[in-house]
Motif scaffolding. Sequence first.
Motif, PDB file in Angstrom:
ATOM      1  N   HIS A 228       0.862   0.765   7.006  1.00 29.99           N
ATOM      2  CA  HIS A 228      -0.179   0.319   7.928  1.00 29.99           C
ATOM      3  C   HIS A 228      -1.409   1.170   7.683  1.00 29.99           C
ATOM      4  CE1 HIS A 228      -1.994  -1.530  11.427  1.00 29.99           C
ATOM      5  NE2 HIS A 228      -0.880  -2.197  11.683  1.00 29.99           N
ATOM      6  N   LEU A 229      -2.572   0.600   7.952  1.00 29.16           N
ATOM      7  CA  LEU A 229      -3.856   1.268   7.758  1.00 29.16           C
ATOM      8  C   LEU A 229      -4.556   1.415   9.097  1.00 29.16           C
ATOM      9  CD1 LEU A 229      -5.094  -1.057   4.851  1.00 29.16           C
ATOM     10  CD2 LEU A 229      -3.453   0.837   4.706  1.00 29.16           C
ATOM     11  N   GLY A 230      -5.436   2.421   9.181  1.00 33.19           N
ATOM     12  CA  GLY A 230      -6.212   2.606  10.400  1.00 33.19           C
ATOM     13  C   GLY A 230      -7.554   3.229  10.105  1.00 33.19           C
ATOM     14  N   ALA A 231      -8.520   2.957  10.970  1.00 30.95           N
ATOM     15  CA  ALA A 231      -9.855   3.542  10.824  1.00 30.95           C
ATOM     16  C   ALA A 231     -10.520   3.605  12.178  1.00 30.95           C
ATOM     17  CB  ALA A 231     -10.707   2.717   9.853  1.00 30.95           C
ATOM     18  N   THR A 232     -11.317   4.651  12.381  1.00 33.36           N
ATOM     19  CA  THR A 232     -12.155   4.779  13.574  1.00 33.36           C
ATOM     20  C   THR A 232     -13.601   4.940  13.108  1.00 33.36           C
ATOM     21  OG1 THR A 232     -11.968   7.204  13.670  1.00 33.36           O
ATOM     22  CG2 THR A 232     -10.230   5.920  14.749  1.00 33.36           C
ATOM     23  N   SER A 233     -14.481   5.311  14.003  1.00 29.88           N
ATOM     24  CA  SER A 233     -15.885   5.448  13.628  1.00 29.88           C
ATOM     25  C   SER A 233     -16.136   6.577  12.641  1.00 29.88           C
ATOM     26  CB  SER A 233     -16.743   5.668  14.885  1.00 29.88           C
ATOM     27  OG  SER A 233     -16.691   4.540  15.727  1.00 29.88           O
ATOM     28  N   GLY A 234     -15.155   7.476  12.475  1.00 25.40           N
ATOM     29  CA  GLY A 234     -15.380   8.599  11.565  1.00 25.40           C
ATOM     30  C   GLY A 234     -14.168   9.062  10.788  1.00 25.40           C
ATOM     31  N   GLN A 235     -13.038   8.342  10.883  1.00 26.39           N
ATOM     32  CA  GLN A 235     -11.827   8.785  10.202  1.00 26.39           C
ATOM     33  C   GLN A 235     -11.039   7.578   9.672  1.00 26.39           C
ATOM     34  OE1 GLN A 235      -9.634  11.988  12.177  1.00 26.39           O
ATOM     35  NE2 GLN A 235     -11.362  12.335  13.550  1.00 26.39           N
ATOM     36  N   GLN A 236     -10.148   7.852   8.703  1.00 29.55           N
ATOM     37  CA  GLN A 236      -9.299   6.825   8.115  1.00 29.55           C
ATOM     38  C   GLN A 236      -7.889   7.373   7.921  1.00 29.55           C
ATOM     39  OE1 GLN A 236     -10.922   4.705   4.586  1.00 29.55           O
ATOM     40  NE2 GLN A 236     -12.705   6.026   4.861  1.00 29.55           N
ATOM     41  N   VAL A 237      -6.912   6.461   7.868  1.00 31.74           N
ATOM     42  CA  VAL A 237      -5.528   6.889   7.685  1.00 31.74           C
ATOM     43  C   VAL A 237      -4.724   5.808   6.986  1.00 31.74           C
ATOM     44  CG1 VAL A 237      -4.815   6.042   9.947  1.00 31.74           C
ATOM     45  CG2 VAL A 237      -3.491   7.855   8.854  1.00 31.74           C
ATOM     46  N   PHE A 238      -3.746   6.251   6.203  1.00 33.19           N
ATOM     47  CA  PHE A 238      -2.724   5.396   5.609  1.00 33.19           C
ATOM     48  C   PHE A 238      -1.374   5.992   5.960  1.00 33.19           C
ATOM     49  CE2 PHE A 238       0.465   4.691   2.362  1.00 33.19           C
ATOM     50  CZ  PHE A 238       0.338   3.347   2.008  1.00 33.19           C
ATOM     51  N   LEU A 239      -0.469   5.182   6.491  1.00 34.45           N
ATOM     52  CA  LEU A 239       0.913   5.596   6.707  1.00 34.45           C
ATOM     53  C   LEU A 239       1.823   4.615   5.988  1.00 34.45           C
ATOM     54  CD1 LEU A 239       1.581   6.649  10.435  1.00 34.45           C
ATOM     55  CD2 LEU A 239       0.800   8.038   8.523  1.00 34.45           C
TER      56      LEU A 239
ATOM     57  N   ASP B   2      14.068   2.823   0.067  1.00 35.68           N
ATOM     58  CA  ASP B   2      14.825   2.835  -1.190  1.00 35.68           C
ATOM     59  C   ASP B   2      14.736   4.162  -1.910  1.00 35.68           C
ATOM     60  OD1 ASP B   2      12.052   2.091  -1.532  1.00 35.68           O
ATOM     61  OD2 ASP B   2      12.502   1.656  -3.637  1.00 35.68           O
ATOM     62  N   THR B   3      13.618   4.862  -1.781  1.00 41.11           N
ATOM     63  CA  THR B   3      13.460   6.155  -2.449  1.00 41.11           C
ATOM     64  C   THR B   3      13.441   7.326  -1.467  1.00 41.11           C
ATOM     65  OG1 THR B   3      11.038   5.999  -2.422  1.00 41.11           O
ATOM     66  CG2 THR B   3      12.183   5.106  -4.352  1.00 41.11           C
ATOM     67  N   GLY B   4      13.578   7.030  -0.162  1.00 36.64           N
ATOM     68  CA  GLY B   4      13.562   8.098   0.828  1.00 36.64           C
ATOM     69  C   GLY B   4      12.231   8.816   0.914  1.00 36.64           C
ATOM     70  N   THR B   5      11.139   8.078   0.684  1.00 37.08           N
ATOM     71  CA  THR B   5       9.813   8.681   0.592  1.00 37.08           C
ATOM     72  C   THR B   5       8.897   8.169   1.695  1.00 37.08           C
ATOM     73  OG1 THR B   5      10.071   8.746  -1.807  1.00 37.08           O
ATOM     74  CG2 THR B   5       7.859   9.118  -0.941  1.00 37.08           C
ATOM     75  N   ALA B   6       8.116   9.073   2.271  1.00 36.32           N
ATOM     76  CA  ALA B   6       7.114   8.723   3.269  1.00 36.32           C
ATOM     77  C   ALA B   6       5.807   9.422   2.924  1.00 36.32           C
ATOM     78  CB  ALA B   6       7.565   9.131   4.668  1.00 36.32           C
ATOM     79  N   LEU B   7       4.689   8.768   3.215  1.00 38.05           N
ATOM     80  CA  LEU B   7       3.379   9.325   2.893  1.00 38.05           C
ATOM     81  C   LEU B   7       2.405   9.089   4.035  1.00 38.05           C
ATOM     82  CD1 LEU B   7       1.463  10.592   0.718  1.00 38.05           C
ATOM     83  CD2 LEU B   7       0.885   8.232   0.080  1.00 38.05           C
ATOM     84  N   ALA B   8       1.698  10.149   4.402  1.00 38.10           N
ATOM     85  CA  ALA B   8       0.583  10.061   5.352  1.00 38.10           C
ATOM     86  C   ALA B   8      -0.653  10.605   4.657  1.00 38.10           C
ATOM     87  CB  ALA B   8       0.880  10.869   6.614  1.00 38.10           C
ATOM     88  N   ALA B   9      -1.739   9.841   4.685  1.00 40.01           N
ATOM     89  CA  ALA B   9      -2.993  10.275   4.080  1.00 40.01           C
ATOM     90  C   ALA B   9      -4.115  10.053   5.085  1.00 40.01           C
ATOM     91  CB  ALA B   9      -3.276   9.494   2.794  1.00 40.01           C
ATOM     92  N   VAL B  10      -4.950  11.079   5.283  1.00 36.50           N
ATOM     93  CA  VAL B  10      -6.046  10.991   6.253  1.00 36.50           C
ATOM     94  C   VAL B  10      -7.325  11.538   5.638  1.00 36.50           C
ATOM     95  CG1 VAL B  10      -4.518  11.175   8.259  1.00 36.50           C
ATOM     96  CG2 VAL B  10      -5.463  13.252   7.245  1.00 36.50           C
ATOM     97  N   SER B  11      -8.453  11.040   6.140  1.00 39.14           N
ATOM     98  CA  SER B  11      -9.749  11.591   5.741  1.00 39.14           C
ATOM     99  C   SER B  11     -10.720  11.476   6.907  1.00 39.14           C
ATOM    100  CB  SER B  11     -10.316  10.860   4.513  1.00 39.14           C
ATOM    101  OG  SER B  11     -10.730   9.545   4.859  1.00 39.14           O
ATOM    102  N   THR B  12     -11.774  12.292   6.863  1.00 37.32           N
ATOM    103  CA  THR B  12     -12.730  12.328   7.977  1.00 37.32           C
ATOM    104  C   THR B  12     -14.084  11.771   7.547  1.00 37.32           C
ATOM    105  OG1 THR B  12     -13.325  14.624   7.427  1.00 37.32           O
ATOM    106  CG2 THR B  12     -11.592  14.286   9.094  1.00 37.32           C
ATOM    107  N   ARG B  13     -14.074  10.529   7.091  1.00 41.33           N
ATOM    108  CA  ARG B  13     -15.315   9.837   6.750  1.00 41.33           C
ATOM    109  C   ARG B  13     -15.154   8.372   7.110  1.00 41.33           C
ATOM    110  NH1 ARG B  13     -18.584  10.452   1.044  1.00 41.33           N
ATOM    111  NH2 ARG B  13     -20.443   9.273   1.636  1.00 41.33           N
ATOM    112  N   ARG B  14     -16.173   7.822   7.737  1.00 42.55           N
ATOM    113  CA  ARG B  14     -16.120   6.416   8.121  1.00 42.55           C
ATOM    114  C   ARG B  14     -15.917   5.530   6.894  1.00 42.55           C
ATOM    115  NH1 ARG B  14     -19.911   3.600  12.560  1.00 42.55           N
ATOM    116  NH2 ARG B  14     -19.128   1.460  12.390  1.00 42.55           N
ATOM    117  N   TYR B  15     -15.182   4.448   7.087  1.00 41.41           N
ATOM    118  CA  TYR B  15     -14.842   3.564   5.976  1.00 41.41           C
ATOM    119  C   TYR B  15     -16.078   2.969   5.319  1.00 41.41           C
ATOM    120  CZ  TYR B  15     -13.224  -0.464   3.387  1.00 41.41           C
ATOM    121  OH  TYR B  15     -13.014  -1.376   2.386  1.00 41.41           O
TER     122      TYR B  15
END
Length: 351
Positions: free
Chosen positions: A305-316, A321-334
């Motif tokens: 799932h993806l998310g964005a606010t007025s000044g930040q972004q995120v990917f979760l 199958d591989t037992g892998t999870a990833l969270a990525a965030v940044s502090t810049r508007r899309y």
Amino acid sequence: MTARPRPAPAPAPGSYDDGTAVRARLDAAVGAVDAPDVVFALSCDGRRAVRCGGTAPPPALPRDRARYEIGSVTKTYTGLLLARLTGTGALSGNDEAVTYLDPGRRRGPAGITLTHLITHTSGLPPLPRDFHLRALPHRSTNPYAPYSAERVVRAFLRSRPRHRPGTRWRYSNFGAAVLGHALAAATATPWERLLTTHVLDPLGLTGTALAPGGPHADATGHRADGVRPTPALRIGGFAAAGAVRATPDDLLTFLEAHLRPETSPLADALREVRRPVLRRGRGRGQVHTLTWFQDATEHGPMYFHLGATSGQQVFLGFRPDTGTALAAVSTRRYRGEDTLIPTAYELLSEW
């Protein structure tokens, strides 16, 4: 313009090795994103690696300890809450929202169920008809703040869905917000307390909050230029659609629960939100679960799932199958040329 760093070779699916290759891969991903603050956090078979960077000097609050606004990814928390309440028998996903928001059924659209609201099949528009008029003075900073919970409910009860509920997929922050108010009305408990009691506390998410916590706790977002700061997100009546902010560690804890539901007190609900619910898009090739987008990879399904606010972004995202999870965030508007989402998606899909 800086050149995009060449990514390190992808490890074999599910492998962690001694962590050196993992850190190199994450560092390359961080370097590929042009934002003041960037964090990539990976969990592979329960072993974690968190790498930070950005174009701005390191802030006083370490990047890996700050809480980040996750915007629309909040819907995965609200969907899990719905699955949890359904599993306890408190309500049903087939219940109509108007039953709770107007018990007398004097007004309001008929046929829109709680499940329709979380799966974006309610027929409601992305936002209420009068939203932009209210949000206009705050459109670049806090567009949701002036739109109260009461106004969201009134807008829903006045609405006339464009399509029959359950027949078409159309992404709707409005629908997710209505769901939060319906759950609150059904249980006579505010959404914030419901989420804390049934999701955050059982999963041990102590680094997650539902309102701004100030500079000692929260990362600072930035406008599209990557320089001017934005104020903390205030979400008004749209809490169930976008209020959550969390540390990278808490985001991984949330994802790890989805990877290993059998170890969680929310096991049944976590399994339920992984179940495919509908197909959409060209050729009906895109799969949607109760809360996640699901794509196929060479070795199995990937949920994200993806998310964005007025000044930040995120990917979760996570891959059972591989037992892998990833969270990525940044502090810049899309912006259209941003690389956070494609970099994170590629990283997880190749892991």
